[in-house]
Scaffold this active site. Structure first.
Site, short mmCIF file in Angstrom:
data_model
loop_
_atom_site.label_atom_id
_atom_site.label_comp_id
_atom_site.label_asym_id
_atom_site.label_seq_id
_atom_site.Cartn_x
_atom_site.Cartn_y
_atom_site.Cartn_z
N ASP A 1 -3.28 1.94 2.69
CA ASP A 1 -3.15 1.49 1.31
C ASP A 1 -1.76 0.92 1.11
OD1 ASP A 1 -4.87 1.81 -1.35
OD2 ASP A 1 -2.75 1.94 -1.87
N TYR B 1 3.36 -1.17 -9.73
CA TYR B 1 2.86 0.21 -9.76
C TYR B 1 4.00 1.20 -9.99
CZ TYR B 1 -1.83 -1.11 -8.20
OH TYR B 1 -3.09 -1.64 -8.13
N ARG C 1 -11.41 -5.15 1.61
CA ARG C 1 -12.09 -3.89 1.27
C ARG C 1 -13.45 -3.76 1.96
NH1 ARG C 1 -10.10 -1.36 -3.55
NH2 ARG C 1 -7.87 -1.36 -3.19
N ARG D 1 -16.20 2.32 -0.25
CA ARG D 1 -17.31 3.04 -0.89
C ARG D 1 -18.64 2.33 -0.87
NH1 ARG D 1 -13.92 4.58 -6.12
NH2 ARG D 1 -13.30 2.46 -5.61
N ARG E 1 -15.72 10.28 4.58
CA ARG E 1 -14.47 10.19 3.83
C ARG E 1 -13.94 11.54 3.35
NH1 ARG E 1 -10.99 10.69 0.59
NH2 ARG E 1 -10.27 9.26 -1.01
O1 CP3 Z 1 -11.04 -2.49 3.88
C1 CP3 Z 1 -9.88 -2.79 3.53
O2 CP3 Z 1 -9.62 -3.82 2.86
C2 CP3 Z 1 -8.74 -1.95 4.03
C3 CP3 Z 1 -8.34 -0.90 3.20
C4 CP3 Z 1 -7.50 -1.08 1.95
C5 CP3 Z 1 -7.46 -0.08 0.95
N1 CP3 Z 1 -6.50 -0.42 0.04
C6 CP3 Z 1 -8.28 1.13 0.97
C7 CP3 Z 1 -8.62 1.74 -0.32
C8 CP3 Z 1 -6.60 -2.07 1.58
C9 CP3 Z 1 -6.28 -3.38 2.27
C10 CP3 Z 1 -5.97 -1.63 0.37
C11 CP3 Z 1 -4.89 -2.38 -0.30
C12 CP3 Z 1 -4.66 -2.12 -1.73
N2 CP3 Z 1 -4.53 -0.94 -2.37
C13 CP3 Z 1 -4.44 -3.15 -2.67
C14 CP3 Z 1 -4.41 -4.61 -2.36
C15 CP3 Z 1 -5.78 -5.14 -2.20
C16 CP3 Z 1 -6.44 -5.49 -3.50
O3 CP3 Z 1 -7.47 -4.87 -3.80
O4 CP3 Z 1 -5.94 -6.37 -4.21
C17 CP3 Z 1 -4.22 -2.54 -3.92
C18 CP3 Z 1 -3.97 -3.26 -5.23
C19 CP3 Z 1 -4.27 -1.15 -3.72
C20 CP3 Z 1 -4.09 -0.06 -4.71
C21 CP3 Z 1 -5.34 0.72 -4.84
N3 CP3 Z 1 -5.74 1.68 -3.94
C22 CP3 Z 1 -6.37 0.56 -5.80
C23 CP3 Z 1 -6.33 -0.41 -6.96
C24 CP3 Z 1 -7.41 1.46 -5.47
C25 CP3 Z 1 -8.76 1.61 -6.12
C26 CP3 Z 1 -8.91 2.85 -6.94
C27 CP3 Z 1 -10.39 3.21 -7.05
O5 CP3 Z 1 -10.74 4.33 -6.67
O6 CP3 Z 1 -11.16 2.36 -7.52
C28 CP3 Z 1 -6.99 2.15 -4.31
C29 CP3 Z 1 -7.78 3.16 -3.58
C30 CP3 Z 1 -8.43 2.66 -2.34
N4 CP3 Z 1 -7.75 2.02 -1.34
C31 CP3 Z 1 -9.79 2.81 -1.96
C32 CP3 Z 1 -9.92 2.24 -0.68
C33 CP3 Z 1 -11.13 2.20 0.19
C34 CP3 Z 1 -10.92 3.46 -2.80
C35 CP3 Z 1 -10.73 4.90 -3.04
C36 CP3 Z 1 -11.19 5.87 -1.98
O7 CP3 Z 1 -12.11 5.60 -1.18
O8 CP3 Z 1 -10.61 6.96 -1.99
#
Ligand code: CP3
Length: 357
Positions: A83, A158, A34, A38, A47
């Site tokens: 994602d 999920y 990540r 944000r 974004r």
């Molecule tokens: O920088 C990186 O690591 C690459 C980008 C990345 C994202 N998601 C972008 C993202 C990666 C590798 C993921 C994988 C992902 N998505 C996982 C596995 C990694 C982990 O954290 O264990 C999981 C479980 C998800 C599912 C998911 N997507 C979650 C739990 C969330 C967070 C929700 C929130 O808003 O807190 C997301 C959304 C997400 N994916 C964001 C980002 C940057 C944040 C929301 C946004 O900016 O819109």
């Protein structure tokens, strides 16, 4: 894998890829799960509103977001901005990612009839934007690009729960209550992950990470019986491409050996298990981790001491420095800048000489 003929640098020689293969390096490589997101003001600036799934469909934007942490921090690898639910969304399963919540499924997976909603992924037709982003990045980056996919268990959780869960109760009820249906579900999700990863590697990704983020919810017996075969199918399949495979989950202290057995070159470790202990559990494989992301909110001397301790426990050879899970959105980027500088400065001798015991 041979680099593209016109590639500006020899990516196969990068510190990151060498460390993944357990080879000596001049310095310990570092990147952050990540790292794009944000916590970066430049991310918030570009974004825009709406679901992350919309942003991912814009290759220029996604490539920019992927490069942001590389440019700011000087990390040794980029991770594709995408994602884990992208393939499921792309085949029409009905997925959204709600800001502050995570993936939400309109009609969760509940019975054998829902298997029909999991058709095979045709990456060029279903996720052309992902491949366009990878191709752009391979042109633009001078560090390796990590592609990724969600592992069958975590994606299944999920699809079944319909949203993030603390107990995984419905998932475990299905897994134990109807093992035959569960096996079909995770096999379909293995095919989805493998098709996606193969296409990312074909487009130029230099390594892959399989995120089984929530596998730590399982006992070793359940993991071995219900999850390992599907994850092994993904990791063995992608092994044919020759790129390093990183396999990661949170809370997996009791599962580290099994994560390695599933077919990883590198096992990702959260902050709960010291890396020297983890290394003994993963059977000589490389390890990735494991600074506690919450500690990045503590005063800088605390972060520095914790970073040095991770380097020491990592033992040098076959260590990719990372956090134990993703960067928290409230993290000050200046702290991560300092961590990268410290790892690069003090991981110099370690990478070449450290004993991987
Ligand atoms: O920088 C990186 O690591 C690459 C980008 C990345 C994202 N998601 C972008 C993202 C990666 C590798 C993921 C994988 C992902 N998505 C996982 C596995 C990694 C982990 O954290 O264990 C999981 C479980 C998800 C599912 C998911 N997507 C979650 C739990 C969330 C967070 C929700 C929130 O808003 O807190 C997301 C959304 C997400 N994916 C964001 C980002 C940057 C944040 C929301 C946004 O900016 O819109």
């Amino acid at each position: 894998m041979a680099p593209a003929p016109d590639a500006p640098i020899d990516r196969t020689a990068s510190h990151f890829l060498r460390a993944c293969r357990g080879e000596p390096v001049e310095r310990i490589p570092v990147w952050f799960m990540r790292q794009a997101g944000r916590s970066l003001p430049e991310y918030r600036a570009v974004r825009g509103e709406g679901s992350i799934l919309q942003a991912i469909k814009d290759p220029e934007l996604s490539a920019t977001i992927t490069r942001q942490p590389v440019e700011r921090y000087g990390v040794d690898a980029a991770i594709l901005y995408s994602d884990i639910v992208v393939p499921a969304e792309a085949i029409g399963f009905g997925v959204d990612v709600v800001p502050g919540v995570g993936p939400v499924i309109a009609e969760p997976f509940a019975s054998a009839a829902d298997l029909g909603r999991l058709r095979p992924l045709d990456p060029e037709a279903d996720t052309p934007y992902v491949l366009d982003t990878v191709r752009l990045l391979v042109e633009q980056l001078d560090v390796p690009l990590i592609g990724f996919a969600g592992a069958p268990f975590t994606v299944a959780s999920y699809l079944i729960e319909g949203r993030p869960s603390r107990t995984y109760a419905k998932t475990k009820a299905l897994m134990h209550g109807d093992p035959a249906l569960w096996a079909k579900l995770v096999d379909a999700l293995a095919d989805l992950a493998l098709a996606s990863l193969r296409s990312q590697v074909a487009a130029g990704a230099s390594a892959v990470q399989l995120f089984d983020s929530w596998a730590g919810a399982l006992s070793p017996d359940d993991y071995r019986r219900f999850v390992l075969p599907a994850s092994a199918k993904v990791l063995e399949g992608i092994g044919e491409t020759g790129v390093p495979r990183i396999h990661f989950g949170v809370g997996t202290g009791e599962l580290l050996g099994l994560l390695g057995e599933a077919g990883a070159d590198v096992v990702g470790v959260d902050w709960r298990v010291p890396l020297d202990v983890a290394r003994a559990r993963v059977g000589g494989r490389a390890v990735q981790g494991n600074l506690d992301p919450a500690l990045c909110l503590a005063p800088l001397p605390v972060v520095e001491a914790a970073t040095r301790e991770v380097l020491r426990r990592g033992g040098g050879v076959g260590h990719v420095f990372n956090l134990g899970h993703g960067v928290l959105p409230e993290t000050d980027p200046a702290v991560l800048e300092r961590v990268v500088a410290l790892v690069h400065d003090e991981g110099v001798a370690l990478g070449a000489e450290g004993a991987a015991t």
